[in-house]
Design a protein around this motif. Structure first.
Motif, mmCIF file in Angstrom:
data_model
loop_
_atom_site.group_PDB
_atom_site.id
_atom_site.type_symbol
_atom_site.label_atom_id
_atom_site.label_comp_id
_atom_site.label_asym_id
_atom_site.label_seq_id
_atom_site.Cartn_x
_atom_site.Cartn_y
_atom_site.Cartn_z
ATOM 1 N N VAL A 179 -3.113 3.622 11.400
ATOM 2 C CA VAL A 179 -2.262 2.896 10.446
ATOM 3 C C VAL A 179 -2.227 1.391 10.786
ATOM 4 O O VAL A 179 -2.302 0.555 9.895
ATOM 5 C CB VAL A 179 -0.845 3.535 10.385
ATOM 6 C CG1 VAL A 179 0.088 3.019 11.438
ATOM 7 C CG2 VAL A 179 -0.218 3.361 9.026
ATOM 8 N N ARG B 172 0.832 -1.210 0.000
ATOM 9 C CA ARG B 172 0.000 0.000 0.000
ATOM 10 C C ARG B 172 0.856 1.245 0.000
ATOM 11 O O ARG B 172 1.967 1.277 0.539
ATOM 12 C CB ARG B 172 -0.991 -0.023 1.149
ATOM 13 C CG ARG B 172 -0.647 0.195 2.636
ATOM 14 C CD ARG B 172 0.702 0.312 3.091
ATOM 15 N NE ARG B 172 0.827 0.537 4.520
ATOM 16 C CZ ARG B 172 1.483 1.571 5.067
ATOM 17 N NH1 ARG B 172 2.109 2.450 4.328
ATOM 18 N NH2 ARG B 172 1.552 1.695 6.360
ATOM 19 N N ARG C 166 7.802 2.015 3.084
ATOM 20 C CA ARG C 166 7.660 3.451 3.345
ATOM 21 C C ARG C 166 9.022 4.047 3.655
ATOM 22 O O ARG C 166 10.007 3.319 3.822
ATOM 23 C CB ARG C 166 6.671 3.678 4.499
ATOM 24 C CG ARG C 166 7.118 3.028 5.792
ATOM 25 C CD ARG C 166 6.055 3.139 6.873
ATOM 26 N NE ARG C 166 6.495 2.500 8.106
ATOM 27 C CZ ARG C 166 5.718 2.267 9.138
ATOM 28 N NH1 ARG C 166 4.444 2.610 9.093
ATOM 29 N NH2 ARG C 166 6.190 1.692 10.220
ATOM 30 N N ALA D 55 0.311 5.129 1.237
ATOM 31 C CA ALA D 55 -0.677 5.738 2.148
ATOM 32 C C ALA D 55 -0.393 7.218 2.400
ATOM 33 O O ALA D 55 -0.020 7.609 3.502
ATOM 34 C CB ALA D 55 -0.687 4.959 3.462
ATOM 35 N N PRO D 56 -0.567 8.048 1.391
ATOM 36 C CA PRO D 56 -0.269 9.482 1.578
ATOM 37 C C PRO D 56 -1.369 10.224 2.348
ATOM 38 O O PRO D 56 -2.507 9.761 2.410
ATOM 39 C CB PRO D 56 -0.203 10.004 0.143
ATOM 40 C CG PRO D 56 -1.144 9.131 -0.615
ATOM 41 C CD PRO D 56 -1.074 7.768 0.026
ATOM 42 N N SER D 57 -1.010 11.360 2.916
ATOM 43 C CA SER D 57 -1.980 12.246 3.555
ATOM 44 C C SER D 57 -2.227 13.420 2.614
ATOM 45 O O SER D 57 -1.264 14.045 2.160
ATOM 46 C CB SER D 57 -1.420 12.788 4.876
ATOM 47 O OG SER D 57 -1.229 11.716 5.767
ATOM 48 N N LEU E 168 9.963 6.852 8.895
ATOM 49 C CA LEU E 168 8.970 6.183 9.741
ATOM 50 C C LEU E 168 9.529 4.917 10.390
ATOM 51 O O LEU E 168 8.803 4.169 11.052
ATOM 52 C CB LEU E 168 7.709 5.873 8.917
ATOM 53 C CG LEU E 168 6.917 7.133 8.543
ATOM 54 C CD1 LEU E 168 5.839 6.827 7.523
ATOM 55 C CD2 LEU E 168 6.312 7.775 9.791
ATOM 56 N N TYR F 235 -2.371 8.947 13.946
ATOM 57 C CA TYR F 235 -1.697 8.224 12.867
ATOM 58 C C TYR F 235 -1.367 6.793 13.290
ATOM 59 O O TYR F 235 -1.667 5.831 12.570
ATOM 60 C CB TYR F 235 -0.416 8.986 12.456
ATOM 61 C CG TYR F 235 0.598 8.112 11.763
ATOM 62 C CD1 TYR F 235 0.308 7.533 10.534
ATOM 63 C CD2 TYR F 235 1.833 7.835 12.346
ATOM 64 C CE1 TYR F 235 1.221 6.702 9.900
ATOM 65 C CE2 TYR F 235 2.754 7.012 11.720
ATOM 66 C CZ TYR F 235 2.446 6.440 10.501
ATOM 67 O OH TYR F 235 3.343 5.615 9.892
ATOM 68 N N GLU G 256 -4.805 8.872 3.931
ATOM 69 C CA GLU G 256 -4.707 9.043 5.384
ATOM 70 C C GLU G 256 -5.119 10.475 5.748
ATOM 71 O O GLU G 256 -4.281 11.360 5.904
ATOM 72 C CB GLU G 256 -3.298 8.684 5.860
ATOM 73 C CG GLU G 256 -2.976 7.237 5.492
ATOM 74 C CD GLU G 256 -2.064 6.521 6.464
ATOM 75 O OE1 GLU G 256 -1.145 7.148 7.009
ATOM 76 O OE2 GLU G 256 -2.270 5.301 6.660
HETATM 77 N N1 GLU Z 1 0.480 8.831 5.889
HETATM 78 C C1 GLU Z 1 1.873 8.759 6.172
HETATM 79 C C2 GLU Z 1 2.602 9.892 5.452
HETATM 80 O O1 GLU Z 1 2.037 10.497 4.544
HETATM 81 C C3 GLU Z 1 2.516 7.444 5.763
HETATM 82 C C4 GLU Z 1 2.055 6.329 6.595
HETATM 83 C C5 GLU Z 1 2.779 5.005 6.388
HETATM 84 O O2 GLU Z 1 3.255 4.723 5.292
HETATM 85 O O3 GLU Z 1 2.793 4.236 7.342
HETATM 86 O O4 GLU Z 1 3.720 10.179 5.801
#
Ligand code: GLU
Length: 293
Positions: free
Chosen positions: A212, A12, A226, A14-16, A230, A208, A48
């Motif tokens: 997540v 996946r 990712r 998962a951008p915000s 993170l 978050y 997200e």
């Molecule tokens: N939503 C997070 C971001 O934009 C990434 C989350 C993830 O990949 O766990 O930095």
């Protein structure tokens, strides 16, 4: 019932939607997509958007546009976190029943002045891997009667994880599988370095970290690919997964794409924004080259 997808790896991105996608996002999205293709896996896109104050429909539209232009395709429907607050609330309720969360009443300003006062005496306040001060002990050590009284008086509060208590409940060593180094390493997770992380705020029902892990499990994500930024957060994610009885994905933290000056990219840096580069006449192949793929 077994789903038709059951044996395939699931990736996946998962951008915000709180800014324009930049080259760092392109690297992450392309890597996820390429790894899914190479392994016969699935590629999901997750929006997200729990931070309702900062996320906008315009930024979300740009995400779809930029990713489609890059040549990516993803499964429909896209999971949008803002449509699933009930799932995160339910997970928080379970943690509350386990006695590993507590209501946290200190405001950001109160924490800030506490830290400043302490540091003015020449002692440093402990900080998390992102540099934020760890949350003070006050609310963790409050009596039940005092908590009940504050809540009955309607004092605004967040919910925080009692990380010490939570770790004590986990019987086996807390680790994760990391493949970002080019080989599989077992990494020891030390969630205590984050202190008592926030899981829900008075103005946002989920954090978050909580959303997540709930979503990665609900969507059957087998591989979390990712950015390296993170990496340290994975310790908290593994702790929450163990507490909630959720499966653990394999983690792959990739290098960050740096700006010309060697700094991490941020969404406000228009010059590295995908849309701006597209307007400048770059092609998707140019973007791949720019991010080193
Ligand atoms: N939503 C997070 C971001 O934009 C990434 C989350 C993830 O990949 O766990 O930095």
């Amino acid at each position: 019932m077994q789903s038709k997808h059951s044996d395939r790896p699931v990736f996946r991105f998962a951008p915000s939607p709180n800014g324009f996608l930049h080259l760092g996002h392109a690297l992450s999205a392309l890597l996820n997509h390429d790894m899914a293709k190479a392994t016969g896996g699935r590629f999901l896109l997750r929006i997200e958007d729990i931070d309702l104050a900062r996320c906008t429909p315009e930024f979300e539209e740009m995400i779809y546009r930029d990713l489609a232009w890059l040549g990516l395709d993803w499964e429909i429907p896209v999971r949008r976190q803002s449509e699933h607050f009930d799932a995160y609330r339910e997970a928080l309720d379970r943690l509350r029943e386990m006695g590993v969360v507590y209501p946290a009443f200190l405001t950001r300003g109160e924490v800030k002045s506490r830290v400043a006062e302490y540091e003015a005496k020449g002692t440093t306040w402990p900080r998390d891997p992102d540099g934020s001060p760890l949350y003070p002990d006050d609310d963790r050590t409050r009596s039940e009667a005092e908590r009940a009284d504050l809540m009955a008086r309607g004092v605004k509060h967040a919910w925080r994880l009692d990380v010490g208590k939570a770790v004590a409940l986990i019987e086996k060593p807390l680790t994760w599988q990391e493949t970002g180094s080019g080989q599989t390493d077992i990494i020891k997770a030390d969630p205590a370095i984050w202190g008592d992380v926030i899981l829900s705020r008075s103005d946002a029902p989920s954090s978050y970290h909580l959303s997540v892990v709930v979503d990665d499990a609900l969507q059957g994500i087998t591989h979390v690919v990712r950015g390296q930024d993170l990496y340290a957060a994975t310790a908290i994610h593994r702790l929450l997964q163990e507490l909630l009885g959720l499966p653990q994905p394999v983690y792959h933290h990739h290098r960050l794409t740096l700006g010309g000056d060697g700094r991490k990219l941020s969404k406000s840096e228009g010059s590295t924004g995908i849309a701006a580069l597209r307007k400048d006449g770059l092609s998707p192949a140019d973007i791949r080259r720019l991010v080193g793929l």
